[in-house]
Design an enzyme around this catalytic site. Sequence first.
Site, PDB file in Angstrom:
ATOM      1  N   HIS A  78       0.811  -1.217   0.000  1.00 48.94           N
ATOM      2  CA  HIS A  78       0.000   0.000   0.000  1.00 48.94           C
ATOM      3  C   HIS A  78       0.852   1.279   0.000  1.00 48.94           C
ATOM      4  O   HIS A  78       0.310   2.379  -0.110  1.00 48.94           O
ATOM      5  CB  HIS A  78      -0.980   0.006   1.179  1.00 48.94           C
ATOM      6  N   ASP A 127      -0.512  -7.570   1.617  1.00 49.47           N
ATOM      7  CA  ASP A 127       0.018  -6.202   1.625  1.00 49.47           C
ATOM      8  C   ASP A 127       1.540  -6.282   1.745  1.00 49.47           C
ATOM      9  O   ASP A 127       2.126  -5.992   2.790  1.00 49.47           O
ATOM     10  CB  ASP A 127      -0.590  -5.418   2.795  1.00 49.47           C
ATOM     11  N   GLY A 234       3.454   6.594   8.328  1.00 52.24           N
ATOM     12  CA  GLY A 234       4.882   6.781   8.087  1.00 52.24           C
ATOM     13  C   GLY A 234       5.701   5.580   8.489  1.00 52.24           C
ATOM     14  O   GLY A 234       6.837   5.423   8.052  1.00 52.24           O
ATOM     15  N   SER A 236       4.439   2.533   7.945  1.00 46.99           N
ATOM     16  CA  SER A 236       3.987   1.486   7.032  1.00 46.99           C
ATOM     17  C   SER A 236       5.149   0.868   6.264  1.00 46.99           C
ATOM     18  O   SER A 236       6.060   1.575   5.823  1.00 46.99           O
ATOM     19  CB  SER A 236       2.979   2.057   6.027  1.00 46.99           C
ATOM     20  N   GLY A 237       5.081  -0.444   6.103  1.00 43.14           N
ATOM     21  CA  GLY A 237       6.126  -1.146   5.367  1.00 43.14           C
ATOM     22  C   GLY A 237       7.335  -1.504   6.193  1.00 43.14           C
ATOM     23  O   GLY A 237       8.175  -2.282   5.763  1.00 43.14           O
TER      24      GLY A 237
END
Length: 312
Positions: A78, A127, A234, A236-237
């Site tokens: 995402h 994801d 921020g 994320s991932g």
Amino acid sequence: MLTFFFAPIVLFLLLMRGAENSSAQTVCGQPQVASARIIGGSKAKVGAWPWQVSLRKNREHLCGGSLISNQWVVTAAHCFDGPLNPAEYKANLGEYELPRPFPSMVSASVSQIIVHPYYAGSGLSADIALMKLEEPVQFSQTIMPICLPNSSDSDRFSSGMTCSTTGWGVFIEGQELVARTLQETEIQIVDIEECNEKFQNQSSPFAVPENYTLIYKDMICAGDPEGKKDSCQGDSGGPLSCKLDNTWFLAGITSFGAGCGNPFQPGVYTRTSSFMDWIQDTVAQNAAPWSHASCATFFLLPLLLILSNTLV
């Protein structure tokens, strides 16, 4: 006589291939700097999380990521919106303080972005995305890969286990106030059925209908019962790092949540072990066609043929 002549050469080629494999199998998940004991987090020590990546788009911090080899980074699908143009992205490795890069920081260009084919939108399964760096990076005290779990390791990251999440995400939900310095916090793994029930709670800001499954087995939940520790926008991932036998493994990838730091609302992470086959297949399919050993074989083979014709 011919066999005797070829034996040292064959042994030499095998040693070269063994040396190549050995250099590729560097130590992962063992930083040389110990972490200290995000929302509710604290500043990390330099080099404590050497696999942490700052994914940049047009120089701005966009998401986190995790270095898994000298040329591959794993992050959340995402984080990418619209047509993928690798030239717009950089993977900053060895990053610590965003406004003031360390001399050892490496800003790596990205050659490929591969989003999992089953990913269909934020808050859904798969994801996960892989980024291939244009050039392999050199490992150091501040740049090192995290270990990947086996596809059968799902049960090893069990409910109640304490893990760590890291990133430069916002301190306060709804405000554009990112952390200047890499933050770390400890959170506990939450059983996925219990996690799904929490999202069905009507007091949740992200409530879903009863009997609706939001949390699947390819996800992993983690948080703090009081809601004081969490990942946020921020982050994320970025990695959910769990320690097993003194080695850090990438248990999860920061995916989504019901706000940030809400009581009894764990964050949701992509369960890395559920996608190990895809990661390994994708890396293998996009490997460099020539390795050092294969190049050596390519140049030595004609010489061997000439020598064999001479000695016969």
